[in-house]
Design a protein around this motif. Sequence first.
Motif: not given
Lengths: 113, 113
Positions: B73-76, B78-85
């Motif tokens: 998410f390009d935040e400070v 950092p925030r990275v999320e994983y989800s199902l395709t």
Amino acid sequence: MRSLRRPESYHCGTAAAMDVIDGKWKIVILWALGERPHRFGELRRTLDGVSEKVLASHLREMEEDGLVHREDFDEVPPRVEYSLTPLGISLNQALEPLADWGERHVIGRLPTA
Amino acid sequence: MRSLRRPESYHCGTAAAMDVIDGKWKIVILWALGERPHRFGELRRTLDGVSEKVLASHLREMEEDGLVHREDFDEVPPRVEYSLTPLGISLNQALEPLADWGERHVIGRLPTA
């Protein structure tokens, strides 16, 4: 089911089922016996590359898990046949959607080099 | 799909699918992400006992296999999320009958000692 398993160690039913399937040979055994009963030597030829020891131990575990029925016909020369129990048949059926998925999305998408 | 797999090495679609699932952690990752998207730290807490290195490598493989989507998410901070395709969702669905089977016949039959 063999008694070493503990329900609290499973996150979900799939992991529990995987514990019974446990490696690629058992899946192929299920698949072969789902077609028709097999003798030991026939199974070994179908499972190209499996050692006698590993196949015997897998069949014994699957018998203990209630998936496979071993019938000794008490003939000369000896004839022993392996077949699926109703529980083994139900596991095979539960694997069908996964087999379709694998055929469509893994095998079907691979480069045919 | 990662390119090291060869279609001729599979006896059946189930074995092919198993090659993608490959071990108990990936099943639990699929199951957790099937509930909702997770951040890395959340997943690690859910997969009690997995090392950071193993989890990262599993997620990378699942991303390469098209099962998992990684969103930064390009935040400070950092925030990275994983989800199902959609492919990951379809694999989860294909695993449902196996999950039911495992719940009924493995977990349900174990002694509750």
